[in-house]
Motif scaffolding. Structure first.
Motif, short mmCIF file in Angstrom:
data_model
loop_
_atom_site.label_atom_id
_atom_site.label_comp_id
_atom_site.label_asym_id
_atom_site.label_seq_id
_atom_site.Cartn_x
_atom_site.Cartn_y
_atom_site.Cartn_z
N LEU A 132 0.83 -1.20 0.00
CA LEU A 132 0.00 0.00 0.00
C LEU A 132 0.86 1.25 0.00
CD1 LEU A 132 -2.60 -1.14 2.70
CD2 LEU A 132 -2.65 -1.53 0.22
N PHE A 133 0.75 2.03 -1.06
CA PHE A 133 1.40 3.33 -1.16
C PHE A 133 2.91 3.23 -0.96
CE2 PHE A 133 -3.00 3.83 0.12
CZ PHE A 133 -3.47 4.63 -0.91
N ALA A 134 3.49 2.29 -1.69
CA ALA A 134 4.94 2.11 -1.67
C ALA A 134 5.62 3.31 -2.32
CB ALA A 134 5.32 0.84 -2.43
N ASP A 135 6.88 3.51 -2.01
CA ASP A 135 7.65 4.59 -2.62
C ASP A 135 7.54 4.49 -4.14
OD1 ASP A 135 9.63 6.40 -3.52
OD2 ASP A 135 10.82 6.07 -1.71
N PRO A 136 7.05 5.54 -4.81
CA PRO A 136 6.82 5.43 -6.27
C PRO A 136 8.07 5.63 -7.10
CG PRO A 136 6.16 7.60 -5.50
CD PRO A 136 6.56 6.82 -4.27
N TRP A 137 9.16 6.13 -6.50
CA TRP A 137 10.36 6.42 -7.28
C TRP A 137 9.96 7.05 -8.62
CZ3 TRP A 137 14.74 6.32 -4.66
CH2 TRP A 137 14.87 5.47 -3.57
N PRO A 138 9.40 8.28 -8.58
CA PRO A 138 8.78 8.85 -9.78
C PRO A 138 9.74 9.22 -10.90
CG PRO A 138 8.78 10.44 -7.98
CD PRO A 138 9.23 9.13 -7.40
N TRP A 172 -0.01 7.49 -7.27
CA TRP A 172 0.82 7.98 -8.38
C TRP A 172 0.37 7.27 -9.65
CZ3 TRP A 172 4.49 11.83 -8.41
CH2 TRP A 172 4.82 12.36 -7.16
N ALA A 173 -0.10 8.05 -10.63
CA ALA A 173 -0.67 7.47 -11.84
C ALA A 173 0.32 6.61 -12.59
CB ALA A 173 -1.21 8.59 -12.74
N ASP A 174 1.57 7.07 -12.68
CA ASP A 174 2.56 6.30 -13.44
C ASP A 174 2.86 4.97 -12.77
OD1 ASP A 174 4.70 6.07 -15.56
OD2 ASP A 174 5.97 6.05 -13.77
N TYR A 175 2.88 4.96 -11.45
CA TYR A 175 3.15 3.69 -10.75
C TYR A 175 1.95 2.75 -10.90
CZ TYR A 175 5.67 0.82 -7.30
OH TYR A 175 6.38 -0.18 -6.66
N LEU A 216 -0.25 12.98 -1.16
CA LEU A 216 1.06 13.40 -1.66
C LEU A 216 1.31 12.99 -3.11
CD1 LEU A 216 3.24 12.52 1.47
CD2 LEU A 216 2.27 14.74 0.83
N GLY A 217 0.45 12.16 -3.68
CA GLY A 217 0.64 11.71 -5.05
C GLY A 217 0.07 12.68 -6.06
N ASP A 218 -0.05 12.21 -7.29
CA ASP A 218 -0.55 13.06 -8.37
C ASP A 218 -1.91 12.59 -8.89
OD1 ASP A 218 0.15 10.78 -9.76
OD2 ASP A 218 1.60 11.77 -11.08
N CYS A 219 -2.55 11.65 -8.17
CA CYS A 219 -3.89 11.20 -8.56
C CYS A 219 -4.62 10.70 -7.31
CB CYS A 219 -3.80 10.09 -9.61
SG CYS A 219 -3.15 8.51 -9.01
N GLU A 220 -5.90 10.48 -7.46
CA GLU A 220 -6.66 9.87 -6.37
C GLU A 220 -6.18 8.42 -6.17
OE1 GLU A 220 -9.02 11.25 -4.30
OE2 GLU A 220 -8.24 13.08 -5.23
N PRO A 221 -6.28 7.89 -4.96
CA PRO A 221 -5.80 6.53 -4.73
C PRO A 221 -6.45 5.51 -5.66
CG PRO A 221 -6.21 7.61 -2.64
CD PRO A 221 -6.74 8.53 -3.71
N VAL A 222 -5.61 4.58 -6.12
CA VAL A 222 -6.02 3.49 -7.00
C VAL A 222 -5.77 2.19 -6.25
CG1 VAL A 222 -5.52 2.30 -9.17
CG2 VAL A 222 -5.52 4.80 -9.08
N PHE A 223 -6.73 1.26 -6.31
CA PHE A 223 -6.62 -0.01 -5.60
C PHE A 223 -6.78 -1.15 -6.60
CE2 PHE A 223 -8.27 3.18 -2.76
CZ PHE A 223 -7.55 2.99 -1.58
N PHE A 224 -5.74 -1.99 -6.70
CA PHE A 224 -5.79 -3.15 -7.56
C PHE A 224 -5.75 -4.40 -6.70
CE2 PHE A 224 -3.23 -0.45 -10.75
CZ PHE A 224 -4.37 0.01 -11.37
N ASP A 225 -6.69 -5.31 -6.90
CA ASP A 225 -6.66 -6.63 -6.25
C ASP A 225 -6.42 -7.68 -7.33
OD1 ASP A 225 -7.00 -5.93 -3.61
OD2 ASP A 225 -9.18 -6.05 -3.68
N PHE A 226 -5.23 -8.29 -7.28
CA PHE A 226 -4.86 -9.32 -8.24
C PHE A 226 -5.02 -10.70 -7.58
CE2 PHE A 226 -2.30 -5.55 -9.29
CZ PHE A 226 -2.73 -5.32 -10.58
#
Length: 229
Positions: A132-138, A172-175, A216-226
Motif C-alpha cells: 500500500l502506497f509504496a515509494d513510487p520512485w517517480p 501515483w498514476a505512473d506507478y 502526496l501523489g498526483d492522482c486519487e488513490p487506486v486499488f488493484f486486487d490481483f
C-alpha cells in the motif's frame, strides 16, 4: 524455514526499493519497545515456522509505513496471523506502539527487506499480500527501484495459495500503470475488475492511513486486487 536466522537478508541483486532507514530519533516509548516487544514478535525463522504450522491464514504486508493498516487489520481479524515488513525504523517503532496499545497477539514484525522472507517461505502458504502506497520512485531513472518488478511478482505467485490475492494501492498514476502492466503480463495472476469503480473505490475492508489522507501523489488513490490463478 527452520533456523532462527533464516530471515537474514540474502542477495537479491542491485535493486533497493527503499530509501532512508531512519529519519529522526526514536521516541522514548518506541525505543523501549524495540528492546522489549520486538524481540518477542520479530519474524524469525522459528516464529514463521510456528505460524505456518498453526493452520491459520497468513497475511503479509510489505512496507507497512507507520503500521496503522497492519494493526487495524490484525485487530479486525484475530484468527489470522500477520507478518509486517518495513525497513524504515521509525515506522517499525510506530507499528510496535500500535501493537502494544491494541494488545495484539497475531502480528510478527520483520524490520527489513521483505524479499528474502518471500524467498524463504514455502510455496503456496500466503493468503493475502498488501503493498500500500509504496515509494513510487517517480523519476524515470529510479523506476528500477520500484518494488513491483517481474521478479517480485513471480515471488508473490510462488508464495501465494491459489486464489490468494495481492492488493496494490498507489496515488501515483505512473506507478499504477507500471504495476498494472506488469501484473497483466504475468501468467500467474488474474485481475477481476469489471468497471472503473473496482479500482477507484477503496475496497470495503480497506483501512485508510494518515499517509493516504495527505494526498502526496498526483492522482486519487487506486486499488488493484490481483488474484493468484
Amino acid at each position: 524455514m527452520s533456523e532462527e536466522n533464516s530471515t537474514v537478508p540474502v542477495e537479491w541483486g542491485p535493486m533497493r526499493s527503499f530509501g532512508r532507514i531512519k529519519s529522526r530519533k526514536l521516541k522514548p516509548l518506541q525505543a523501549t519497545l524495540f528492546d522489549t516487544l520486538l524481540p518477542e514478535i520479530e519474524a524469525t525463522g522459528a516464529r514463521v515456522d510456528a505460524a505456518l504450522a498453526s493452520g491459520r491464514e497468513l497475511w503479509l504486508e510489505i512496507g507497512f509505513g507507520g503500521g496503522e493498516h497492519l494493526a487495524a487489520q490484525a485487530a479486525k481479524n484475530p484468527d489470522v496471523t500477520f507478518i509486517g515488513c518495513e525497513p524504515f525504523l521509525n515506522g517499525v517503532g510506530s507499528a510496535l506502539r500500535h501493537i502494544e496499545d491494541g494488545g495484539l497477539k497475531n502480528v510478527l514484525i520483520l524490520p527489513g527487506d521483505a524479499r528474502p522472507l518471500l524467498d524463504n517461505l514455502p510455496e503456496a502458504v500466503l493468503n493475502r499480500i498488501f503493498i500500500l502506497f509504496a515509494d513510487p520512485w517517480p523519476k524515470a531513472r529510479h523506476n528500477k527501484r520500484r518494488f513491483i518488478q517481474p521478479e517480485t511478482i513471480a515471488a508473490f505467485a510462488r508464495a501465494l495459495k491459489p486464489g490468494g490475492t495481492v492488493r496494490f494501492a498507489t496515488d501515483w498514476a505512473d506507478y499504477a500503470d507500471w504495476a498494472l502492466e506488469r501484473f497483466l503480463a504475468s501468467p500467474d495472476f488474474d485481475w477481476p475488475a469489471l468497471s472503473q469503480s473496482d479500482w477507484n473505490t477503496p475496497p470495503a475492508d480497506h483501512i485508510t492511513t494518515r499517509y493516504e489522507t495527505k494526498g502526496l501523489g498526483d492522482c486519487e488513490p487506486v486499488f488493484f486486487d490481483f488474484v493468484r490463478k
